[in-house]
Design a protein around this motif. Structure first.
Motif, PDB file in Angstrom:
ATOM      1  N   ALA A  24       1.095  -1.390   0.218  1.00 54.60           N
ATOM      2  CA  ALA A  24       0.040   0.150   0.038  1.00 54.60           C
ATOM      3  C   ALA A  24       0.714   1.195   0.005  1.00 54.60           C
ATOM      4  CB  ALA A  24      -0.918   0.048   1.280  1.00 54.60           C
ATOM      5  N   THR A  25       1.972   1.247   0.548  1.00 55.18           N
ATOM      6  CA  THR A  25       2.862   2.409   0.884  1.00 55.18           C
ATOM      7  C   THR A  25       3.835   2.634   0.036  1.00 55.18           C
ATOM      8  OG1 THR A  25       4.205   1.425   2.593  1.00 55.18           O
ATOM      9  CG2 THR A  25       1.963   2.428   3.378  1.00 55.18           C
ATOM     10  N   TRP A  26       4.258   1.771  -0.839  1.00 56.25           N
ATOM     11  CA  TRP A  26       5.573   1.919  -1.417  1.00 56.25           C
ATOM     12  C   TRP A  26       5.599   3.225  -2.521  1.00 56.25           C
ATOM     13  CZ3 TRP A  26       7.049  -0.100  -6.405  1.00 56.25           C
ATOM     14  CH2 TRP A  26       8.394  -0.114  -6.847  1.00 56.25           C
ATOM     15  N   LEU A  27       6.661   3.741  -2.554  1.00 60.57           N
ATOM     16  CA  LEU A  27       7.028   4.712  -3.425  1.00 60.57           C
ATOM     17  C   LEU A  27       8.380   4.231  -4.177  1.00 60.57           C
ATOM     18  CD1 LEU A  27       6.597   7.608  -4.739  1.00 60.57           C
ATOM     19  CD2 LEU A  27       7.987   8.711  -2.721  1.00 60.57           C
ATOM     20  N   SER A  28       8.245   4.083  -5.164  1.00 59.26           N
ATOM     21  CA  SER A  28       9.471   3.602  -5.905  1.00 59.26           C
ATOM     22  C   SER A  28      10.372   4.818  -6.041  1.00 59.26           C
ATOM     23  CB  SER A  28       9.219   3.098  -7.381  1.00 59.26           C
ATOM     24  OG  SER A  28       8.743   4.242  -8.416  1.00 59.26           O
ATOM     25  N   LEU A  29      11.635   4.838  -6.060  1.00 61.17           N
ATOM     26  CA  LEU A  29      12.739   5.759  -6.152  1.00 61.17           C
ATOM     27  C   LEU A  29      12.520   6.645  -7.590  1.00 61.17           C
ATOM     28  CD1 LEU A  29      15.995   4.366  -4.961  1.00 61.17           C
ATOM     29  CD2 LEU A  29      13.990   5.738  -3.720  1.00 61.17           C
ATOM     30  N   ALA A  30      11.992   5.835  -8.687  1.00 63.17           N
ATOM     31  CA  ALA A  30      11.818   6.514  -9.966  1.00 63.17           C
ATOM     32  C   ALA A  30      10.396   7.533  -9.844  1.00 63.17           C
ATOM     33  CB  ALA A  30      11.179   5.465 -10.982  1.00 63.17           C
ATOM     34  N   ASP A  31       9.464   7.053  -9.277  1.00 59.72           N
ATOM     35  CA  ASP A  31       8.317   8.019  -8.776  1.00 59.72           C
ATOM     36  C   ASP A  31       8.586   8.839  -7.925  1.00 59.72           C
ATOM     37  OD1 ASP A  31       6.420   6.578 -10.753  1.00 59.72           O
ATOM     38  OD2 ASP A  31       5.753   5.190  -9.096  1.00 59.72           O
ATOM     39  N   LEU A  32       9.434   8.658  -6.910  1.00 60.90           N
ATOM     40  CA  LEU A  32      10.052   9.855  -6.192  1.00 60.90           C
ATOM     41  C   LEU A  32      10.500  11.001  -6.924  1.00 60.90           C
ATOM     42  CD1 LEU A  32      10.722  11.324  -3.615  1.00 60.90           C
ATOM     43  CD2 LEU A  32      12.889   9.769  -3.492  1.00 60.90           C
ATOM     44  N   LEU A  33      11.468  10.389  -8.010  1.00 64.12           N
ATOM     45  CA  LEU A  33      11.958  11.732  -8.846  1.00 64.12           C
ATOM     46  C   LEU A  33      10.819  12.310  -9.672  1.00 64.12           C
ATOM     47  CD1 LEU A  33      14.376  12.982  -9.863  1.00 64.12           C
ATOM     48  CD2 LEU A  33      14.652  11.128 -11.568  1.00 64.12           C
TER      49      LEU A  33
END
Length: 265
Positions: free
Chosen positions: A181-190
Motif C-alpha cells: 500500500a505504501t511503496w514509493l519507488s525511487l523512480a516515482d519519487l523523482l
C-alpha cells in the motif's frame, strides 16, 4: 541555465539518490547536511554544511535559490527533545528564509518531505484523503504535521508556494506486506519531485508520496494540480511477508505506531 535548488538532508538515503538524479536533469544543486556528502559531488553541485537549528546558516543557504527541497532533519521516531531542533526549528527557519529572499529575487518554492506518519494511527485498510484529520503516530509525525500547517500559513500570509510530499515507503523495492500500500519507488519519487518543481503554480499543496499501487490506502490529494502521475505498482512484488508485532500490523504507520506505545487495550 538550470534552476538553482537547495537540497537539505543531502547526505541521507533519499538525498544521495536525488542529488545525482536531479543533476542529470540539468538542475544546479546546493547540497547541505550536518555531515559531509559521502559521494562524489554531481556536476553542477556544491556542498554547504549547515545546522538547520541555526537560522542564520539556513538564511545563507537559501540565498538566491529558485527552490528548496527540504529533506533534512531527524527521519525516525525519537524523543521530543531530539526532534525539536532539526525538525521544528529547521522547517521554521526554511520557511522564514524563503519568505525573505534577497532583493531582486523571487521567493523560492518550498518542497517539504512530509510523511505518512502524519496519519499513522489510522488502521490499515482505511482509505484516506489529505482532507482527513491528522492522526500522528509519534513526535516525528507531529513535526511533519507542523511543517504542513506552517506551509499553509506561509502561503496564506506571505505567498510562499509550497508542496508537501507525504512520503510512504521510499525504497528500491517493497519488502513487506505494508509496502504493497505504501511503496514509493525511487523512480516515482523523482517524478514527484520534478512535478513539484516544474508546476506553473502550486499554492499550498499536499501530495501523497506513493506509487500507483493497486492496494494503496491514499487518494484525494493535489497530485493533479502539480502534474504528478506515478507509474510503478508494488503489486508485482506480491505476496510479501508481514512484519512486526500486533500493533505494527494494525496501523498504517507500522512500527512507528508501536514504538513506545503504552496504551492498554
Amino acid at each position: 541555465m538550470g534552476k538553482l535548488l537547495v537540497l537539505t538532508g543531502a547526505s541521507g538515503t533519499l538525498g544521495r539518490f536525488l542529488a545525482p538524479a536531479l543533476a542529470a536533469q540539468g538542475y544546479r544543486l546546493r547540497l547541505s547536511d550536518i555531515v559531509a556528502f559521502p559521494d562524489p559531488l554531481p556536476e553542477g553541485a556544491s556542498f554547504h554544511p549547515a545546522d538547520l537549528a541555526d537560522a542564520g546558516a539556513v538564511a545563507d543557504l537559501l540565498a538566491g535559490c529558485d527552490a528548496v527541497l527540504h529533506f533534512g532533519g531527524i527521519s525516525v521516531e525519537k524523543p521530543w527533545a531530539q526532534i525539536v531542533g532539526p525538525n521544528l526549528l529547521g522547517v521554521t527557519h526554511i520557511f522564514e528564509a524563503a519568505r525573505t529572499p534577497l532583493p531582486g529575487h523571487r521567493m523560492p518554492r518550498v518542497i517539504f518531505a512530509s510523511s505518512n506518519h502524519t496519519i499513522g494511527f489510522y488502521e490499515r485498510g482505511t482509505v484516506l484523503s489529505t482532507d482527513d484529520p491528522y492522526r500522528t503516530d509519534g513526535y516525528y509525525g507531529l513535526s511533519k504535521a507542523y511543517g504542513e500547517l506552517l506551509g499553509r500559513m506561509m502561503f496564506d500570509k506571505h505567498g510562499v508556494e509550497n508542496v508537501h510530499l507525504r512520503i510512504g515507503s521510499a525504497l528500491p523495492a517493497p519488502t513487506e506486506a505494508r509496502h504493497l500500500a505504501t511503496w514509493l519507488s525511487l523512480a516515482d519519487l523523482l517524478r514527484l519531485v520534478i512535478a513539484a518543481l516544474e508546476a506553473a503554480q502550486t499554492g499550498h499543496a499536499i501530495v501523497w508520496g506513493v506509487s500507483a499501487n493497486q492496494g494503496r490506502w491514499w487518494q484525494g490529494d493535489d497530485a493533479a494540480r502539480i502534474g504528478y502521475v506515478p507509474q510503478d505498482d508494488a503489486a508485482r512484488f506480491a505476496p510479501l511477508p508481514e512484519r512486526g508485532d500486533a500493533l505494527t500490523r494494525q496501523y498504517q504507520g507500522g512500527s512507528f505506531a508501536a514504538q513506545d506505545n503504552s496504551r492498554a487495550g
